[in-house]
Design an enzyme around this catalytic site. Structure first.
Site, short mmCIF file in Angstrom:
data_model
loop_
_atom_site.label_atom_id
_atom_site.label_comp_id
_atom_site.label_asym_id
_atom_site.label_seq_id
_atom_site.Cartn_x
_atom_site.Cartn_y
_atom_site.Cartn_z
N CYS A 2 43.04 -22.93 -6.22
CA CYS A 2 42.32 -22.97 -7.40
C CYS A 2 43.45 -23.46 -8.74
O CYS A 2 43.36 -24.76 -8.62
CB CYS A 2 41.65 -21.77 -7.83
SG CYS A 2 39.93 -21.94 -7.92
N TRP A 72 41.92 -19.28 -4.55
CA TRP A 72 40.65 -18.90 -4.15
C TRP A 72 40.59 -19.16 -2.50
O TRP A 72 41.01 -20.30 -2.11
CB TRP A 72 39.58 -20.08 -4.45
CG TRP A 72 38.31 -20.04 -4.00
CD1 TRP A 72 37.36 -18.89 -4.23
CD2 TRP A 72 37.48 -21.02 -3.20
NE1 TRP A 72 36.11 -19.19 -3.63
CE2 TRP A 72 36.09 -20.44 -3.07
CE3 TRP A 72 37.69 -22.40 -3.09
CZ2 TRP A 72 35.24 -21.17 -2.57
CZ3 TRP A 72 36.87 -23.30 -2.55
CH2 TRP A 72 35.38 -22.55 -2.24
N GLY A 99 45.09 -26.91 -2.17
CA GLY A 99 44.89 -27.74 -0.96
C GLY A 99 44.75 -27.15 0.31
O GLY A 99 44.70 -25.73 0.34
N HIS A 501 3.41 -25.96 5.28
CA HIS A 501 4.02 -26.21 6.77
C HIS A 501 4.93 -25.67 7.36
O HIS A 501 5.78 -26.00 7.93
CB HIS A 501 4.54 -27.83 6.62
CG HIS A 501 3.38 -28.79 5.92
ND1 HIS A 501 2.55 -28.98 7.15
CD2 HIS A 501 3.25 -29.48 5.00
CE1 HIS A 501 1.64 -30.02 6.48
NE2 HIS A 501 1.99 -30.23 5.35
#
Length: 601
Positions: A2, A72, A99, A501
């Site tokens: 992050c 994160w 990264g 459907h």
């Protein structure tokens, strides 16, 4: 991954880093950490919100240089051991990283088989690798360089040597990172918003570059070691733009800002004579194309779908919408003269960038439509159009979505006028966007009604459906995404005719089904589908334009141009998601497991 911040040359480094981390909270994170070079070489980490990290700080944690990170999770669970910064085995090097390192396991087996690791992250392997080369006799900078030559994947690195409180080593590949220039100090950040209170002068870093950052210098080198001289740019944002003001949440503020954004887009893209201010070279390139490919993720992808009909109507160019994460690895057969449009709020979306890299290699022209000037997608595309929406802080996108649709409309109108398409010449876009802005204000003022309806229909449900046809179906997809990502209600947007459907089997007693009706050609069909689910126990709610409304419809939309109904119909669904989240007691701005800027594939 992050957010990254860092500073060198300021006595209040701890305060600056902590403030920067708080400004990056909007991006989403699960843990945070800080390192400040001082007498004690202080490194602190915590899981959860930044206030947990702040609670660990003491007056003794002070210094003139440091780095910070919000994480994160991508490798390893969100634990304190996996939080950044990470250190080498002996603690002499400290590293933060955004990264994903793709060959981390290979590097560990080849160079670090005897090392002891405390967490499960690829970042810890990276800092151990740098230390490995340093222990072989290389200086810190040279060890860093050698490691960079071996590391494969995406990264924004900030590295410090605990024996040197004057230097931060920085490197970038595929993940955003900026250098901020101060008076007697310098900063680094993954988002300019983090450091706007310190400087407005930023230097963009390109892939493969490394920076030696001190209080007085920012020396940029390419992969071959050549010095790069690059001018700074002045950030157009003001630090006050990111404040909530009197709002309890950024999301509510950003929903309310949408009418202003519509008017600002008109202002930014209208010449004094009333014509559209779009680069003639961009229009000429588009005119010479035979098909438009819109590439995007999530909300931006939904904006692309919402733009498809009016773009084709006004330009007579066929348009395809593709998910970036799929397109990059499953590229379809392309037309002879394709033109690519990349939609991204941040301009840093990794999935979209890997497609842009490939289309650039193939020599195809491209346009990025983004909210962030100077972002990676903006720099690397042939052309850029800005959203002019101002910072969007809440993880759930609202004003960027409507801004993307509006800017796409501006582009379509400009191209259609150039091509002398009758539908475009008869379409007064700026007038219509003005009407849209007023209609948005009308819907925003219906908060009390929308809060009541949300409590009635969604407070106690586990799942819900939005349905519609044509553009109403595309709005349904976005409406469902907003609801699920922040309230955690399992929500799906369906083409109304497809319910029978198979999906109608999911309808149970009091299942909420929200129908959107703005198209005269399909409105009665959607009402028929609503009746089908109602007869099976569904609790139905209707959002309809005033001209198509029935007496029992709950939410009425002011009538706007039929090509632009998506801009208005989405507003009540944004507020429904907002109130559903509040009523369930969740954090509106920072939903679990999500990040604002997704910089990994």
């Amino acid at each position: 991954m992050c957010g990254i911040v860092g500073v060198v040359g300021r006595n209040d480094a701890t305060k600056i880093i902590l403030t920067g981390l708080k400004r990056l909270e909007y991006r989403g994170y699960d843990s945070a950490g800080i390192y400040v070079a001082g007498k004690n070489n202080n490194l602190l980490k915590s899981t959860g919100p930044i206030k947990n990290l702040e609670a660990k700080l003491t007056p003794a944690i002070t210094g003139t240089m440091g780095i910070g990170h919000t994480r994160w999770a991508t490798h390893g669970k969100p634990t304190e051991e996996n939080a950044h910064p990470h250190t080498s085995e002996k603690g002499e090097l400290v590293l933060v990283h955004n990264g994903v390192i793709e060959n981390y396991d290979e590097l560990r087996q080849t160079y670090l088989s005897e090392d002891t690791f405390y967490g499960q992250t690829d970042t810890e392997i990276a800092v151990h690798l740098i230390a490995h080369f340093k222990n072989e006799g290389l200086q810190t900078k040279d060890a860093f360089k050698k490691a960079l030559r071996l590391i494969e994947g995406s990264y924004a690195f900030a590295l410090v040597d605990t024996q040197d409180d004057t230097t931060i080593y920085v490197a970038k590949n595929k993940s955003p990172l900026l250098i901020g220039l101060g008076d007697g100090f310098n900063v680094l950040c993954s988002d300019a918003l983090a450091m706007l209170d310190q400087t407005s002068h930023f230097v963009e870093l390109m892939d493969g570059e490394m920076v030696t950052l001190t209080a007085t210098d920012a020396i940029i080198e390419d992969a071959a070691g050549q010095i790069i001289n690059r001018d700074f740019y002045v950030a157009e944002l003001d630090a006050s733009d990111i404040e909530k003001g009197t709002y309890p949440y950024y999301m509510l503020k950003e929903i309310d800002e949408q009418p202003v954004v519509m008017r600002k887009i008109v202002q930014k893209y209208q010449n004094e004579d009333g014509s559209i201010a779009i680069d003639p070279n961009l229009l000429a390139t588009l005119e010479n194309s035979d098909r438009v490919y819109i590439v995007a993720c999530g909300t931006s992808s939904h904006a692309g779908w919402a733009a498809k009909k009016f773009f084709e109507t006004l330009t007579q160019l066929p348009v395809e919408i593709h998910l970036s994460s799929e397109f990059g690895y499953n590229m379809p057969l392309l037309s002879e003269k394709p033109f690519f449009i990349y939609l991204s709020q941040s301009g840093e979306t990794a999935d979209s960038r890997q497609v842009l890299v490939k289309t650039n290699e193939l020599g195809y022209p491209s346009l990025t439509i983004t909210n962030v000037a100077g972002s990676t997608l903006s720099r690397e595309a042939t052309y850029t159009l800005l959203l002019h929406a101002g910072p969007e802080i809440a993880v759930a996108s609202t004003k960027a979505y409507t801004a993307q649709i509006a800017v796409m409309a501006v582009l379509a109108k400009a191209l259609g006028t150039k091509k002398a398409i009758l539908a475009a010449n008869e379409f007064d876009l700026f007038h219509e966007l003005g009407l849209i802005a007023t209609a948005m204000e009308t819907m925003i003022n219906e908060k009390e009604l929308l809060e009541e309806l949300t409590a009635e229909y969604l407070t106690h449900t586990r799942n819900a459906f939005y349905i519609g046809r044509g553009n109403d179906y595309y709005v349904s997809m976005e409406a469902a995404l907003k609801l699920k990502e922040i309230s955690y209600i399992q929500a799906e947007g369906f083409a109304a005719g497809e319910l029978k459907h198979g999906t109608i089997a999911l309808i149970e007693d009091r299942t909420p089904v929200i129908g959107i009706i703005t198209d005269a050609a399909t409105g009665l069909h959607t009402r028929g589908n609503l009746q089908e689910v109602r007869s099976r126990g569904a609790n139905t709610l209707v959002i309809a334009t005033e001209e198509l409304a029935k007496p029992d419809d709950q939410i009425l939309l002011p009538t706007v141009h039929p090509l632009l109904t998506s801009l208005l119909a989405v507003v009540p669904t944004q507020l429904i998601a907002y109130f559903a989240t509040l009523q369930r007691g969740y954090d509106v701005d920072k939903p679990r497991n999500l990040a604002k800027s997704v910089t990994v594939e």
